[in-house]
Design a protein around this motif. Structure first.
Motif, PDB file in Angstrom:
ATOM      1  N   TYR A 165      12.055  36.885  74.023  1.00  0.00           N
ATOM      2  CA  TYR A 165      11.270  37.487  75.037  1.00  0.00           C
ATOM      3  C   TYR A 165      10.487  36.385  75.854  1.00  0.00           C
ATOM      4  O   TYR A 165      10.283  36.514  77.081  1.00  0.00           O
ATOM      5  N   THR A 230       7.087  44.517  78.432  1.00  0.00           N
ATOM      6  CA  THR A 230       8.441  44.391  77.869  1.00  0.00           C
ATOM      7  C   THR A 230       9.404  45.307  78.165  1.00  0.00           C
ATOM      8  O   THR A 230      10.693  45.155  77.707  1.00  0.00           O
ATOM      9  N   TYR A 233      11.911  50.244  74.937  1.00  0.00           N
ATOM     10  CA  TYR A 233      13.176  50.434  74.511  1.00  0.00           C
ATOM     11  C   TYR A 233      14.115  50.031  75.438  1.00  0.00           C
ATOM     12  O   TYR A 233      15.260  49.850  74.998  1.00  0.00           O
ATOM     13  N   GLY A 235      14.571  47.794  77.042  1.00  0.00           N
ATOM     14  CA  GLY A 235      14.826  46.256  77.062  1.00  0.00           C
ATOM     15  C   GLY A 235      14.737  45.414  78.389  1.00  0.00           C
ATOM     16  O   GLY A 235      14.444  46.124  79.600  1.00  0.00           O
ATOM     17  N   SER A 347      16.715  43.625  73.563  1.00  0.00           N
ATOM     18  CA  SER A 347      15.799  44.996  73.456  1.00  0.00           C
ATOM     19  C   SER A 347      15.226  45.032  72.147  1.00  0.00           C
ATOM     20  O   SER A 347      15.752  44.361  71.145  1.00  0.00           O
TER      21      SER A 347
END
Lengths: 453, 305
Positions: A165, A230, A233, A235, A347
């Motif tokens: 990330y 983020t 889900y 991603g 993700s």
């Protein structure tokens, strides 16, 4: 049961063996009956109904009972063999093996390319080469924490996620290049390692394992729920690909192919990524072997063997553990940023507890503390399953809807239990002293069970 | 106020389920000092056994009475789950006694992965919904905005949990088996010198833990009406949190811890955000382990060489 009994008796106690087989059959029926003999499915109206699968159940039952009977008669009845020292590569083999293996890794993509051409070789280099090397690198990183320092870390994948990330978000938001972000991701991950490690490292053994598991889950849940940051889900997609020091791998005029006067092909990037992860993995191995010879590496191994003795000899256990944690996390961060750069999409699905367990299984199966063991286990577990997908004859045996990937995690779990029962120190275990006075002597501890520290 | 009362009722129900699972963790930790990582998955297995037995009883045998069907479910789940856990202990943990410190834990992690994937492969990855049962509710406080209700299934969960915990308490405190179990907990070597079959006692501890987890499994099926192969992990970690919060090794502690975790989770979802309810539970685990590892009712751990 009879394998607990003294095994010296030369003749077989038949009534006892048969009784054992009957008991095995009854227990197997109770365990497998509801799960294999019956199956719950939803009918057209989405109501749950039961279907029976008695042939499958009876087949499994027969395998279990007959298998145990044969084991009773031919294996457990025999006198036990004396315990042998765990397998360790002799130093002469190790000296030749490492350069040979590294050389093999260097020529692998080129030889595949010559053998199969650019189209056919992508799969081999990507699915086998890069995939296995990522796991080898993660295994080597976790090996520092679990194998050397003896700290069971069940949340290792959290640092992998931090690396991935960090790269994805920083590259997309600030447009920084892969080469700037790779060390930065490593630093950020080890920083997280220190933050998470600091409060928990006073805990011992089992507690530490559970807390690292909880931290891993917390980080994953935050990645899922903090959607603004983020994108949850869904991603992050469109992550910039790494460049060869500024030369991108695309079909443009200043791309790799144009610069070197080659015809554009996606295989160039794959090969580049292969060498990149190979370099990162070798860096991990190099740092690990060097650290083992330094006082800190010796302190790690001493800590693994006996924490109380360590403390009484004046080793600062907190700093020692913390460095192991941070070093391991840093390599996970490197691997994470490579993963993000390779996939172009990440993700939270990629960073579940199962992933931590897979990496742990590789370290445990290979032999905690052994670099070679990790390589063998990663090749066997990751490469083995990729290979099973190719084998069409398995479909002939088990039916056309047979999908080996379904059984992957099942076998991972069974292998972890099995290896603990069979060789708790892993396939290749090196508990030989790395520090010695005149000659290397086998530690008596590698031949007997270890005391509780 | 009404919201608070309603959440209290829901929290106690959820807490009873966690408490029942937590007892299995705490007893095993007390007797062999190991975190039985697979216990959450044993609970999931028991919920599946409950679903399968419920289907056999209602569709194949045609028993119409829900109470009788659930009773049969409960007995079947307790017996079969006990056999499961007995076998697991026999195969995966007993040979590792005297091995190095982390070996049983790694074996238990492997067993946990094996169990959840075994159920996934054998029964399919989809959720298994059961027909809703005991759906009637009693309205305790009637109001225009928010009525406080308690459903029959909640009453049943409270009652069954209370009765079984009392029976279990009697078993541990008053019977020879319970005495042997407590003796092994204090000093295994001494207990074996005094003629207690330690291996058998440990097996029976696993059996008792599994039977209580099976009760939780049946309650879980009744309460949520849907079971999935991945349902073992999160309740398992939460029940472990409960055991740690109550003081690991302490049986009343496990029940108190379970109720607290259930209440915290429900109130957190009601007053803050439901997204982070698992984060809340995991954070409690971390905070408790770091700041008061002995828990509410536990004894501080003394490290011996």
């Amino acid at each position: 049961m009879s394998h607990d009994a003294p095994a010296a008796a030369p003749s077989i106690d038949w009534s006892r063996t048969l009784k054992d087989a009957v008991i095995t059959g009854l227990i197997a029926t109770a365990i497998l009956g509801p799960f294999i003999g019956l199956v719950t499915v939803q009918d057209m109206e989405h109501r749950l109904i039961l279907q029976t699968r008695w042939p499958l159940f009876l087949a499994l039952l027969a395998i279990l009972v007959v298998g145990r009977l044969l084991l009773q008669i031919f294996v457990w009845g025999r006198p036990a063999k004396p315990k042998r020292a765990p397998l360790a590569l002799p130093p002469s083999v190790e000296r030749i093996a490492a350069p040979f293996f590294i050389g093999l890794l260097f020529v692998f993509p080129i030889s595949v390319l010559f053998a199969l051409g650019p189209q056919g070789s992508i799969k081999w280099i990507d699915n086998y080469g890069i995939q296995i090397l990522i796991y080898i690198m993660l295994g080597w990183g976790l090996n520092i924490v679990v194998g050397l320092a003896g700290l069971l870390d069940l949340g290792y994948v959290a640092f992998y996620a931090v690396g991935a990330y960090s790269y994805a978000l920083l590259a997309k938001t600030f447009g920084l290049s892969f080469w700037v972000l790779l060390p930065l991701a490593g630093i950020l991950a080890s920083f997280w390692g220190i933050i998470l490690g600091f409060p928990v490292l006073r805990l011992r053994g089992d507690y530490l394992a559970i807390v690292t598991l909880a931290f891993g889950e917390i980080i994953r849940l935050i990645l899922i729920n903090w959607v603004d940051f983020t994108s949850g889900y869904a991603g992050i997609s469109g992550i910039p690909r790494p460049t060869l020091f500024g030369i991108p791998f695309n079909a443009s005029d200043n791309g790799f192919a144009a610069t070197f006067g080659l015809e554009f092909s996606p295989i160039h990037r794959t090969i580049f990524l292969y060498y990149l992860i190979l370099a990162l993995a070798l860096l991990t191995a190099f740092v690990t072997t060097k650290l083992r010879r330094l006082p800190i590496g010796r302190a790690w191994e001493a800590l693994r063997e006996d924490e109380i003795a360590c403390r009484s000899l004046g080793i600062n256990t907190t700093t020692t553990k913390l460095t192991a944690f941070a070093t391991g996390a840093m390599f996970a961060g490197f691997a994470g940023s490579f993963f993000a750069a390779r996939q172009g999409f990440i993700s939270p699905e990629s960073f579940t507890f199962m992933e931590s367990a897979n990496i742990l299984a590789i370290v445990v199966l290979g032999g905690m503390g052994s670099l070679w063991g990790v390589v063998i286990a990663a090749v066997a577990l990751v490469g083995g399953f990729e290979l099973m997908r190719e084998m069409d004859f398995l479909k002939l045996i088990f039916g056309t809807d047979f999908d080996p990937t379904q059984y992957r995690t099942l076998l991972f779990g069974a292998a972890m239990v099995g290896i603990m029962l069979w060789k708790p120190r892993g396939l290749i275990s090196t508990r030989e002293p790395t520090a010695f006075l005149k000659e290397r002597k086998a530690v008596s501890g590698s031949l007997v069970t270890e005391g509780h520290g | 106020m009404e919201v608070f009362l309603q959440q209290l009722i829901n929290g106690i129900t959820l807490g009873s389920i966690y408490g029942l699972i937590a007892i299995g963790y705490t007893m095993v930790f007390g007797i062999i000092g190991m975190v039985n990582f697979a216990h959450g998955d044993v609970f999931m297995v028991s919920a599946f056994i409950a679903v399968i037995t419920f289907l056999i009883v209602t569709t194949w045998l045609g028993i119409g009475s829900i109470a009788l069907a659930l009773f049969i479910c409960l007995i079947a789940a307790m017996v079969l789950t006990s056999i499961w856990n007995w076998t697991i202990e026999r195969v995966a943990y007993r040979p590792l006694r005297g091995s190095f410190r982390l070996a049983p834990l790694i074996s238990a992690i492997g067993m946990s992965i094996f169990l959840s994937n075994f159920v996934q492969v054998a029964q399919g990855p989809r959720n298994k919904p059961v027909t809703p049962m005991l759906t009637d509710v009693i309205t305790l406080i009637r109001s225009d905005i928010y009525s406080v209700t308690i459903s029959y299934k909640q009453i049943m969960i409270w009652a069954v949990t209370a009765v079984l915990l009392m029976g279990f308490w009697y078993l541990v405190q008053k019977t020879p088996l319970g005495r042997a179990q407590r003796a092994c907990e204090q000093d295994r070597k001494m207990a074996s010198l005094l003629g207690i079959d330690v291996d058998r006692t440990i097996s029976l501890t696993f059996v008792m833990g599994a039977a209580l987890a099976a009760v939780a499994g049946v309650m879980y099926m009744v309460y949520y009406g849907v079971v999935s192969f991945s349902d073992g992990f999160t309740p398992g970690v939460k029940a472990f949190t409960a055991a740690v919060l109550g003081g690991i090794g302490s049986l009343p502690g496990a029940v108190i811890g379970g109720l607290l975790i259930g209440l915290i989770e429900v109130f957190w979802s009601a007053y803050f955000t439901i997204d982070y309810k698992d984060v809340a539970a995991f954070s409690i685990l971390v905070v408790v382990l770091i700041f008061m590892p002995q828990g509410i009712l536990g004894k501080p751990e003394v490290e011996k060489v």
